[in-house]
Design an enzyme around this catalytic site. Structure first.
Site, PDB file in Angstrom:
ATOM      1  N   LYS A 161       0.835  -1.198   0.000  1.00  9.67           N
ATOM      2  CA  LYS A 161       0.000   0.000   0.000  1.00  9.67           C
ATOM      3  C   LYS A 161       0.874   1.254   0.000  1.00  9.67           C
ATOM      4  CE  LYS A 161      -1.748   2.074   3.565  1.00  9.67           C
ATOM      5  NZ  LYS A 161      -2.496   2.472   4.789  1.00  9.67           N
ATOM      6  N   ASP A 179      -6.237   0.619   0.718  1.00  6.55           N
ATOM      7  CA  ASP A 179      -6.363   0.911   2.143  1.00  6.55           C
ATOM      8  C   ASP A 179      -7.725   0.437   2.635  1.00  6.55           C
ATOM      9  OD1 ASP A 179      -8.180   2.788   1.238  1.00  6.55           O
ATOM     10  OD2 ASP A 179      -7.293   4.469   2.317  1.00  6.55           O
TER      11      ASP A 179
END
Length: 270
Positions: A161, A179
């Site tokens: 991420k 996320d």
């Protein structure tokens, strides 16, 4: 000057007109939004139509972390875990001024660094990550942030991420930022049934054109923060309602739904 609640101009930012329709089985029966009977082609077409609408709803979507260099974005993204972007942005001006490069982080006094990071929460662990990050950059990358995902994920505190945030926003390399908001929404949209972020990333990468990955991620995150909230999504004010299988899990009354839509200043929730 007050305006009528029925006037389009009176609606909050990010609100789009919704054609009234009956809630689907997700809202009525609690079934999964992912329909295994939907063909991959139909799902891709529906997803891309929703992605185009997201671009209309959120023309201002962008990275909400303040930065001027890849290193600043990398550090800010590491610090954003378990806190808000707004909180990180309050801390980073002092942090970036005191530690201008990787060598400065590598040689940082732990107590001083922890004091700066304290408002972000988990400051001891974050100080360890930032110091380790600086040391790794100095030792293995000549103090520079690498521009490849394979290298970024070897750094302390950096997962896919964070790496995709840095690649997409600091290097212009397309990346999907999976996320909390992103994962929740693409599952609500019925695009995937996966829970694992890596698997989610892989499935959405097959649906959304690569050149759009970075901006698409921002738009989904904006939508999750402002409209499609975790506990009470603003279904009656959502421009994606016509294609969303989860339509109806939140209030359908347009005025009630519009009150749930958050402005940018009030929506920094993660």
């Amino acid at each position: 000057m007050s305006r009528s609640a029925t006037s389009p101009d009176a609606l909050p930012a990010y609100t789009r007109p919704v054609r009234a329709r009956r809630p689907g089985p997700v809202a009525r029966l609690g079934v999964s939004p992912f329909d295994p009977e939907e063909s991959p082609l139909a799902r891709t077409r529906r997803a891309r139509r929703m992605a185009r609408e997201l671009a209309v709803i959120h023309p201002d979507a962008h990275c909400e972390l303040d930065f001027t260099t890849p290193l600043e974005l990398l550090v800010a993204t590491v610090l954003s875990a378990q806190t808000t972007d707004k909180t990180v942005n309050k801390v980073t001006p002092v942090l970036f001024a005191r530690y201008p490069d990787a060598a400065a982080y590598a040689g940082a006094d732990r107590a001083e660094l922890e004091e700066v990071l304290k408002p972000t929460g988990f400051f001891r662990a974050k100080a360890n990550s930032v110091i380790g990050l600086g040391q790794a950059l100095v030792e293995r990358f000549d103090g520079e942030v690498p521009g490849r995902l394979a290298d970024l994920v070897t750094l302390p505190g950096v997962g896919r991420k964070t790496a995709n945030v840095v690649l997409g926003n600091a290097f212009g390399v397309p990346g999907l930022t999976v996320d909390t908001h992103f994962g929740r929404l693409v599952r609500r949209f019925g695009w995937t049934a996966e829970e694992d972020p890596v698997k989610v990333e892989a499935e959405i990468a097959e649906i959304v054109p690569k050149k759009e990955w970075t901006m698409f991620s921002h738009r989904v995150i904006f939508h999750g923060r402002r409209v499609c909230h975790a506990k009470k999504p603003a279904c009656g004010a959502c421009g994606l309602a016509a294609w969303c299988p989860s339509y109806g899990i939140g209030p359908l009354d347009p005025e009630a739904a519009a009150k749930l839509v958050k402005t940018p200043a009030a929506s920094d929730t993660e």
